[in-house]
Motif scaffolding. Structure first.
Motif, PDB file in Angstrom:
ATOM      1  N   ARG A  39      -6.768  -4.147   4.960  1.00  0.00           N
ATOM      2  CA  ARG A  39      -7.424  -5.229   4.216  1.00  0.00           C
ATOM      3  C   ARG A  39      -8.941  -5.074   4.207  1.00  0.00           C
ATOM      4  O   ARG A  39      -9.626  -5.774   3.487  1.00  0.00           O
ATOM      5  CB  ARG A  39      -7.064  -6.577   4.829  1.00  0.00           C
ATOM      6  N   GLY A  40      -9.457  -4.175   5.054  1.00  0.00           N
ATOM      7  CA  GLY A  40     -10.894  -3.958   5.106  1.00  0.00           C
ATOM      8  C   GLY A  40     -11.621  -5.002   5.924  1.00  0.00           C
ATOM      9  O   GLY A  40     -12.839  -5.098   5.869  1.00  0.00           O
ATOM     10  N   ALA A  67       0.841  -1.202   0.000  1.00  0.00           N
ATOM     11  CA  ALA A  67       0.000   0.000   0.000  1.00  0.00           C
ATOM     12  C   ALA A  67       0.876   1.252   0.000  1.00  0.00           C
ATOM     13  O   ALA A  67       2.066   1.204   0.308  1.00  0.00           O
ATOM     14  CB  ALA A  67      -0.910  -0.007   1.225  1.00  0.00           C
ATOM     15  N   GLY A  68       0.264   2.360  -0.334  1.00  0.00           N
ATOM     16  CA  GLY A  68       0.972   3.628  -0.388  1.00  0.00           C
ATOM     17  C   GLY A  68       1.347   4.162   0.979  1.00  0.00           C
ATOM     18  O   GLY A  68       0.804   3.746   2.003  1.00  0.00           O
ATOM     19  N   LEU A  69       2.268   5.095   0.973  1.00  0.00           N
ATOM     20  CA  LEU A  69       2.787   5.679   2.211  1.00  0.00           C
ATOM     21  C   LEU A  69       1.691   6.320   3.050  1.00  0.00           C
ATOM     22  O   LEU A  69       1.559   6.042   4.245  1.00  0.00           O
ATOM     23  CB  LEU A  69       3.877   6.710   1.879  1.00  0.00           C
ATOM     24  N   LEU A  70       0.892   7.179   2.445  1.00  0.00           N
ATOM     25  CA  LEU A  70      -0.142   7.887   3.195  1.00  0.00           C
ATOM     26  C   LEU A  70      -1.199   6.933   3.734  1.00  0.00           C
ATOM     27  O   LEU A  70      -1.643   7.060   4.880  1.00  0.00           O
ATOM     28  CB  LEU A  70      -0.795   8.955   2.308  1.00  0.00           C
ATOM     29  N   GLU A  71      -1.573   5.950   2.934  1.00  0.00           N
ATOM     30  CA  GLU A  71      -2.569   4.978   3.360  1.00  0.00           C
ATOM     31  C   GLU A  71      -2.066   4.186   4.571  1.00  0.00           C
ATOM     32  O   GLU A  71      -2.794   3.986   5.546  1.00  0.00           O
ATOM     33  CB  GLU A  71      -2.871   4.042   2.189  1.00  0.00           C
ATOM     34  N   CYS A  72      -0.807   3.763   4.524  1.00  0.00           N
ATOM     35  CA  CYS A  72      -0.216   3.033   5.639  1.00  0.00           C
ATOM     36  C   CYS A  72      -0.090   3.913   6.877  1.00  0.00           C
ATOM     37  O   CYS A  72      -0.348   3.468   7.994  1.00  0.00           O
ATOM     38  CB  CYS A  72       1.152   2.485   5.254  1.00  0.00           C
ATOM     39  N   LYS A  73       0.292   5.161   6.675  1.00  0.00           N
ATOM     40  CA  LYS A  73       0.443   6.078   7.807  1.00  0.00           C
ATOM     41  C   LYS A  73      -0.899   6.305   8.499  1.00  0.00           C
ATOM     42  O   LYS A  73      -0.987   6.272   9.720  1.00  0.00           O
ATOM     43  CB  LYS A  73       1.030   7.405   7.326  1.00  0.00           C
ATOM     44  N   LYS A  74      -1.952   6.494   7.714  1.00  0.00           N
ATOM     45  CA  LYS A  74      -3.292   6.679   8.294  1.00  0.00           C
ATOM     46  C   LYS A  74      -3.726   5.450   9.076  1.00  0.00           C
ATOM     47  O   LYS A  74      -4.295   5.562  10.165  1.00  0.00           O
ATOM     48  CB  LYS A  74      -4.307   6.976   7.195  1.00  0.00           C
ATOM     49  N   GLN A 122      -0.369  -5.044  13.380  1.00  0.00           N
ATOM     50  CA  GLN A 122      -1.361  -6.088  13.114  1.00  0.00           C
ATOM     51  C   GLN A 122      -2.751  -5.493  12.904  1.00  0.00           C
ATOM     52  O   GLN A 122      -3.478  -5.888  11.988  1.00  0.00           O
ATOM     53  CB  GLN A 122      -1.391  -7.109  14.258  1.00  0.00           C
ATOM     54  N   ILE A 123      -3.132  -4.531  13.722  1.00  0.00           N
ATOM     55  CA  ILE A 123      -4.438  -3.882  13.571  1.00  0.00           C
ATOM     56  C   ILE A 123      -4.456  -3.051  12.295  1.00  0.00           C
ATOM     57  O   ILE A 123      -5.454  -3.027  11.573  1.00  0.00           O
ATOM     58  CB  ILE A 123      -4.767  -3.027  14.807  1.00  0.00           C
ATOM     59  N   ALA A 124      -3.360  -2.399  11.986  1.00  0.00           N
ATOM     60  CA  ALA A 124      -3.266  -1.612  10.753  1.00  0.00           C
ATOM     61  C   ALA A 124      -3.427  -2.511   9.525  1.00  0.00           C
ATOM     62  O   ALA A 124      -4.076  -2.127   8.550  1.00  0.00           O
ATOM     63  CB  ALA A 124      -1.941  -0.866  10.700  1.00  0.00           C
TER      64      ALA A 124
END
Length: 53
Positions: free
Chosen positions: A38-39, A14-21, A31-33
């Motif tokens: 994954r939705g 995934a992208g940087l911003l998506e992972c950071k959020k 693990q929660i991220a």
């Protein structure tokens, strides 16, 4: 947080911003991220009401 961000990006692609959020929302828990990205944390949709004849 940078190491966890890098790990999450490696695991998901995934992208940087998506992972950071996702990491911020999960308070830094990778693990929660992962679940959030994954939705899988979404609630299942309401079942369709049955049609009455």
């Amino acid at each position: 947080m940078e190491e966890r961000l890098k790990e999450l990006r490696t695991l998901t692609g995934a992208g940087l911003l998506e992972c950071k959020k996702a990491l911020i929302a999960s308070e830094g828990n990778v693990q929660i991220a992962l679940i959030k990205l994954r939705g899988e944390d979404d609630e299942p949709p309401d079942p369709e009401p049955e049609a009455f004849d």
